[in-house]
Design an enzyme around this catalytic site. Sequence first.
Site, mmCIF file in Angstrom:
data_model
loop_
_atom_site.group_PDB
_atom_site.id
_atom_site.type_symbol
_atom_site.label_atom_id
_atom_site.label_comp_id
_atom_site.label_asym_id
_atom_site.label_seq_id
_atom_site.Cartn_x
_atom_site.Cartn_y
_atom_site.Cartn_z
ATOM 1 N N ARG A 53 0.829 -1.204 0.000
ATOM 2 C CA ARG A 53 0.000 0.000 0.000
ATOM 3 C C ARG A 53 0.866 1.257 0.000
ATOM 4 O O ARG A 53 2.021 1.240 0.431
ATOM 5 C CB ARG A 53 -0.971 0.002 1.170
ATOM 6 C CG ARG A 53 -0.353 -0.087 2.527
ATOM 7 C CD ARG A 53 -1.424 -0.279 3.589
ATOM 8 N NE ARG A 53 -0.902 -0.899 4.789
ATOM 9 C CZ ARG A 53 -1.658 -1.479 5.704
ATOM 10 N NH1 ARG A 53 -2.967 -1.518 5.569
ATOM 11 N NH2 ARG A 53 -1.103 -2.010 6.774
ATOM 12 N N GLU A 64 -3.052 5.868 4.293
ATOM 13 C CA GLU A 64 -2.658 4.869 3.297
ATOM 14 C C GLU A 64 -3.726 4.684 2.228
ATOM 15 O O GLU A 64 -4.920 4.801 2.518
ATOM 16 C CB GLU A 64 -2.447 3.511 3.991
ATOM 17 C CG GLU A 64 -1.320 3.544 4.986
ATOM 18 C CD GLU A 64 -1.342 2.380 5.960
ATOM 19 O OE1 GLU A 64 -0.252 1.985 6.399
ATOM 20 O OE2 GLU A 64 -2.419 1.884 6.301
ATOM 21 N N THR A 92 -8.613 5.734 16.160
ATOM 22 C CA THR A 92 -7.282 5.436 15.640
ATOM 23 C C THR A 92 -7.342 5.151 14.142
ATOM 24 O O THR A 92 -6.489 5.590 13.369
ATOM 25 C CB THR A 92 -6.692 4.206 16.381
ATOM 26 O OG1 THR A 92 -6.607 4.525 17.777
ATOM 27 C CG2 THR A 92 -5.326 3.822 15.858
ATOM 28 N N ASP A 235 1.543 -2.771 12.349
ATOM 29 C CA ASP A 235 1.130 -2.691 10.944
ATOM 30 C C ASP A 235 1.688 -1.463 10.257
ATOM 31 O O ASP A 235 1.096 -0.936 9.329
ATOM 32 C CB ASP A 235 -0.413 -2.709 10.842
ATOM 33 C CG ASP A 235 -1.070 -1.561 11.597
ATOM 34 O OD1 ASP A 235 -0.351 -0.779 12.257
ATOM 35 O OD2 ASP A 235 -2.301 -1.437 11.510
HETATM 36 P P1 NAD Z 1 -7.741 1.621 19.484
HETATM 37 O O1 NAD Z 1 -6.896 2.823 19.650
HETATM 38 O O2 NAD Z 1 -9.225 1.766 19.464
HETATM 39 O O3 NAD Z 1 -7.382 0.556 20.618
HETATM 40 C C1 NAD Z 1 -6.074 0.238 20.984
HETATM 41 C C2 NAD Z 1 -6.085 -0.191 22.446
HETATM 42 O O4 NAD Z 1 -4.773 -0.649 22.779
HETATM 43 C C3 NAD Z 1 -6.430 0.953 23.414
HETATM 44 O O5 NAD Z 1 -7.543 0.587 24.212
HETATM 45 C C4 NAD Z 1 -5.148 1.098 24.249
HETATM 46 O O6 NAD Z 1 -5.411 1.464 25.594
HETATM 47 C C5 NAD Z 1 -4.555 -0.296 24.138
HETATM 48 N N1 NAD Z 1 -3.118 -0.380 24.414
HETATM 49 C C6 NAD Z 1 -2.131 0.457 23.982
HETATM 50 N N2 NAD Z 1 -0.934 0.015 24.450
HETATM 51 C C7 NAD Z 1 -1.189 -1.118 25.160
HETATM 52 C C8 NAD Z 1 -0.362 -2.036 25.882
HETATM 53 N N3 NAD Z 1 0.960 -1.867 25.967
HETATM 54 N N4 NAD Z 1 -0.946 -3.103 26.484
HETATM 55 C C9 NAD Z 1 -2.298 -3.290 26.428
HETATM 56 N N5 NAD Z 1 -3.123 -2.445 25.786
HETATM 57 C C10 NAD Z 1 -2.577 -1.377 25.138
HETATM 58 O O7 NAD Z 1 -7.233 0.926 18.141
HETATM 59 P P2 NAD Z 1 -7.967 -0.191 17.248
HETATM 60 O O8 NAD Z 1 -8.796 0.437 16.193
HETATM 61 O O9 NAD Z 1 -8.562 -1.232 18.142
HETATM 62 O O10 NAD Z 1 -6.702 -0.800 16.504
HETATM 63 C C11 NAD Z 1 -5.740 -1.544 17.227
HETATM 64 C C12 NAD Z 1 -4.517 -1.753 16.362
HETATM 65 O O11 NAD Z 1 -4.846 -2.591 15.255
HETATM 66 C C13 NAD Z 1 -3.962 -0.465 15.762
HETATM 67 O O12 NAD Z 1 -2.566 -0.491 15.897
HETATM 68 C C14 NAD Z 1 -4.363 -0.515 14.311
HETATM 69 O O13 NAD Z 1 -3.470 0.181 13.488
HETATM 70 C C15 NAD Z 1 -4.333 -1.998 14.067
HETATM 71 N N6 NAD Z 1 -5.170 -2.470 12.970
HETATM 72 C C16 NAD Z 1 -4.662 -3.439 12.182
HETATM 73 C C17 NAD Z 1 -5.431 -3.946 11.160
HETATM 74 C C18 NAD Z 1 -4.894 -5.069 10.332
HETATM 75 O O14 NAD Z 1 -5.473 -5.410 9.290
HETATM 76 N N7 NAD Z 1 -3.843 -5.716 10.758
HETATM 77 C C19 NAD Z 1 -6.700 -3.434 10.887
HETATM 78 C C20 NAD Z 1 -7.207 -2.453 11.740
HETATM 79 C C21 NAD Z 1 -6.424 -1.986 12.785
#
Ligand code: NAD
Length: 356
Positions: A53, A64, A92, A235
């Site tokens: 991407r 992205e 996020t 990611d």
């Molecule tokens: P979000 O911000 O809603 O939630 C993230 C959570 O992680 C928060 O509640 C935060 O308090 C918690 N957190 C942060 N550091 C922590 C730690 N050390 N230990 C425990 N908890 C911790 O984000 P989201 O929308 O749920 O996304 C989560 C992650 O997934 C992001 O990094 C996002 O980029 C990624 N993501 C990946 C894909 C994929 O296809 N792989 C798709 C969507 C999102």
Amino acid sequence: MSAPSDLALVPFISVEDMMRLVHKLGLRDMLAHLADAIEADFLRWESFDKTPRVASHSTDGVIELMPTSDGAQYAFKYVNGHPANLARGFQTVAAFGGLSRVDNGYPVLLSEMTLLTAMRTAATSAMAARALAPKNSKVMGMIGNGAQCEFQALAMAEVVGIEQVRLWDIDARATEKAMRNLSETSLEVIACKSAEEAIAGAQILTTCTADKQFATILSDNMVGAGVHLNAIGGDCPGKTELHRDVLYRSDIFVEFPPQTRIEGEIQQLEPDYPVTELWQVLAQQASGRTHTDQITLFDSVGFAIEDFSALKFVRSAALQQGTYSMLDLVADPDDPRDLFGMLGRAKFPRLLNTPI
Ligand code: NAD
């Protein structure tokens, strides 16, 4: 593909339409359908155009663009990743995207994709776990209880048969929110006081945190033999969740290696470190889990083909269920060469009086 008769009008799935669609189909069924739709497209992996991407990085996050095509249809998604957004009251991850016809280039769908991304990510995780996790996995540890969390839990319940989810987040409010949202499901949900407690006895460990740094959500001593790791949150360059030593003990499965080597957990490894493409396991061209002590790692970053499959699925479902509206998106002069004339004939006040 059933094309609307007027190509200027494009089906549009708003956030409200998407919510109505999910309520009509049922979330668990929808997650299962998405997992099957994504798997069907992974099985014809070689028919897609694939590229890492296109990412625009800033100090706060990344924006992205994710394109792909199978020669008949083209899909793209616009998505951001801004871990600092949570503290500002924003999400996020937010996204939208569309599908178009390759034969004439006209769009056939524009859709919200924030909800759809959460659903397709969960469906992809569950599809990977169905292929790689220990048979009869019943317990998942879920570290990071933000926006993606409940979707991940329910997809694993529906597609893999998970019965218990053990939650941990550094912010107790996130865990309380997830407990509340999952309380009326069939899942047994347990709020834990540490990451160690959350992964105790779990066959599937999901990491889904958001922090733009090389974090260590799981260190080597936390990961026992035989588990399946579903690593979602690493990611982006400079954003990982697993200690490097965990990677060396795991067999690593990825979506599209050229993208995952830039963005995934494996950015911590040598550039030619061996990994297996998930589609090859699904197509029985490569081995997945071969013994009970093996640690399997799905190093998920999210790939454009998953969005392509999800957009195709929701287009067809929304047209069937009536959960869409039509957008006047493409300028459509009667004479295709007379775009200027179409503008001139539009009798809006002032426009024609404005010197060109
Ligand atoms: P979000 O911000 O809603 O939630 C993230 C959570 O992680 C928060 O509640 C935060 O308090 C918690 N957190 C942060 N550091 C922590 C730690 N050390 N230990 C425990 N908890 C911790 O984000 P989201 O929308 O749920 O996304 C989560 C992650 O997934 C992001 O990094 C996002 O980029 C990624 N993501 C990946 C894909 C994929 O296809 N792989 C798709 C969507 C999102």
